[in-house]
Write a protein that holds these residues in place. Structure first.
Motif, PDB file in Angstrom:
ATOM      1  N   ARG A 158     -12.279  -2.826  -9.835  1.00  0.00           N
ATOM      2  CA  ARG A 158     -11.693  -1.962  -8.817  1.00  0.00           C
ATOM      3  C   ARG A 158     -12.387  -0.612  -8.675  1.00  0.00           C
ATOM      4  O   ARG A 158     -12.347  -0.008  -7.598  1.00  0.00           O
ATOM      5  N   PHE A 159     -12.998  -0.119  -9.758  1.00  0.00           N
ATOM      6  CA  PHE A 159     -13.511   1.239  -9.753  1.00  0.00           C
ATOM      7  C   PHE A 159     -15.022   1.268  -9.960  1.00  0.00           C
ATOM      8  O   PHE A 159     -15.587   0.463 -10.707  1.00  0.00           O
ATOM      9  N   SER A 160     -15.670   2.235  -9.310  1.00  0.00           N
ATOM     10  CA  SER A 160     -17.071   2.547  -9.585  1.00  0.00           C
ATOM     11  C   SER A 160     -17.259   4.061  -9.465  1.00  0.00           C
ATOM     12  O   SER A 160     -16.520   4.743  -8.736  1.00  0.00           O
TER      13      SER A 160
ATOM     14  N   LYS B  32     -14.980   5.680  -6.644  1.00  0.00           N
ATOM     15  CA  LYS B  32     -14.677   4.758  -5.558  1.00  0.00           C
ATOM     16  C   LYS B  32     -13.681   3.707  -6.054  1.00  0.00           C
ATOM     17  O   LYS B  32     -13.848   3.143  -7.132  1.00  0.00           O
ATOM     18  N   TYR B  33     -12.654   3.473  -5.233  1.00  0.00           N
ATOM     19  CA  TYR B  33     -11.622   2.501  -5.566  1.00  0.00           C
ATOM     20  C   TYR B  33     -11.577   1.432  -4.473  1.00  0.00           C
ATOM     21  O   TYR B  33     -11.463   1.748  -3.284  1.00  0.00           O
ATOM     22  N   TYR B  34     -11.693   0.172  -4.874  1.00  0.00           N
ATOM     23  CA  TYR B  34     -11.666  -0.932  -3.925  1.00  0.00           C
ATOM     24  C   TYR B  34     -10.220  -1.343  -3.690  1.00  0.00           C
ATOM     25  O   TYR B  34      -9.568  -1.925  -4.554  1.00  0.00           O
ATOM     26  N   LEU B  35      -9.743  -1.022  -2.497  1.00  0.00           N
ATOM     27  CA  LEU B  35      -8.328  -1.180  -2.177  1.00  0.00           C
ATOM     28  C   LEU B  35      -7.914  -2.638  -2.049  1.00  0.00           C
ATOM     29  O   LEU B  35      -6.888  -3.058  -2.582  1.00  0.00           O
TER      30      LEU B  35
ATOM     31  N   SER C 275     -12.437   0.125   0.826  1.00  0.00           N
ATOM     32  CA  SER C 275     -12.550   1.005  -0.339  1.00  0.00           C
ATOM     33  C   SER C 275     -12.236   2.437   0.055  1.00  0.00           C
ATOM     34  O   SER C 275     -12.373   2.833   1.224  1.00  0.00           O
ATOM     35  N   LEU C 276     -11.822   3.220  -0.926  1.00  0.00           N
ATOM     36  CA  LEU C 276     -11.522   4.641  -0.747  1.00  0.00           C
ATOM     37  C   LEU C 276     -12.301   5.418  -1.800  1.00  0.00           C
ATOM     38  O   LEU C 276     -12.241   5.091  -2.980  1.00  0.00           O
ATOM     39  N   GLN C 277     -13.027   6.424  -1.361  1.00  0.00           N
ATOM     40  CA  GLN C 277     -13.850   7.210  -2.277  1.00  0.00           C
ATOM     41  C   GLN C 277     -13.448   8.675  -2.231  1.00  0.00           C
ATOM     42  O   GLN C 277     -13.320   9.267  -1.159  1.00  0.00           O
TER      43      GLN C 277
END
Length: 288
Positions: free
Chosen positions: A84-86, A118-121, A131-133
């Motif tokens: 989910r996260f990067s 960055k979070y993959y919604l 995604s939301l960054q």
């Protein structure tokens, strides 16, 4: 002595830095990367402008044969923390030069570093991704107090960016798209508040997925209570807008290494330069 050309180009600096370093990163948009994978992308961009749009959108030449050039060298990185996260980071260095009749000013330095998460919604059938960054903006310089050249607003900021990406097949060729919409706020006096947008559509040219072309359209819309464009002590303009189109060619040497060549052109604007850019970027994929 501060010339008319120097005052009129104070806003071209922020355009050159913000545009050419961010809008050509479509490969790092809404698509997720695997946990443990690291993407590194060094790039170099050449930016040129000898015309400007005024506050009413009328284009005209800079006075006294004026020209502005900028060479931007940057390193982008993204690391997959989990499914989910990067983590993402961008560090740019610029070499700017103003020229006009009997006047030449050149300076260089690091500009605003960007670090974020960055979070993959969500995804739709693992084909379309949202995604939301969240990004922190940190100046890597100190602006002079004696009216000298500036490398940025000289203040911290933050941005939220929503991305939508997907892929499929068109005319027996694979395609991908990426759409970014971001809102950026600088925390200094009078902001500014900026809306940034970009859309990219790419198409593979061969069945081995080694050659591709893409087209992008994007721009900035920046607003601020500071509407002064002729301060004798030049500062970066905080009220401006522009749109840009660009074409990119990509070649994959292997699954780990790709090359991107991009050309861009501003097509409309207000209180900004009429810029042309060319960039070369390598993309390294390391890890799983």
């Amino acid at each position: 002595m501060i010339t008319t050309f120097t005052r009129s180009l104070k806003y071209v600096i922020v355009i050159a830095v913000l545009t050419v370093l961010t809008q050509n990163l479509s490969y790092a948009g809404g698509f997720p990367i695997r946990p443990g994978r690291l993407i590194l992308s060094p790039s170099v961009t050449y930016f040129f402008a000898d015309k400007q749009w005024d506050s009413t959108g009328v284009k005209k030449s800079f006075p006294d044969n004026g020209k502005f050039t900028s060479i931007s060298i940057s390193l982008y990185a993204e690391y997959g923390i989990s499914r989910r996260f990067s983590a993402v980071a961008l560090v740019p260095y610029v070499i700017n030069e103003f020229k006009q009749t009997n006047y030449d000013q050149k300076y260089s330095g690091l500009t605003d570093a960007e670090t974020g998460l960055k979070y993959y919604l969500a995804n739709i059938n693992y084909v379309y991704y949202f995604s939301l960054q969240a990004t922190a903006i940190t100046p890597m310089y100190k602006n002079p107090t004696n009216g000298g050249p500036l490398l940025g607003y000289g203040t911290e900021g933050a941005e939220l960016k929503l991305s939508f990406a997907g892929s499929g097949t068109l005319f027996d060729r694979s395609y991908y798209f990426n759409i970014d919409n971001g809102v950026r706020q600088y925390f200094g006096t009078a902001g500014p508040l900026q809306y940034r947008y970009n859309g990219t559509f790419g198409l593979t040219l061969d069945r081995q997925f080694k050659e591709q072309i893409s087209a992008s359209f994007g721009g900035f819309y920046s607003i601020s209570t500071d509407k002064n464009f002729n301060d004798p002590n030049p500062t970066l303009t905080k009220n401006f807008q522009f749109s840009q189109v660009s074409i990119s060619y990509g070649h994959a040497f292997s699954h780990q290494l790709s090359l991107f060549l991009t050309g861009g052109q501003f097509v409309i604007g207000k209180n900004t330069g009429d810029g042309t850019s060319a960039s070369l970027a390598f993309v390294y994929r390391l890890g799983n």
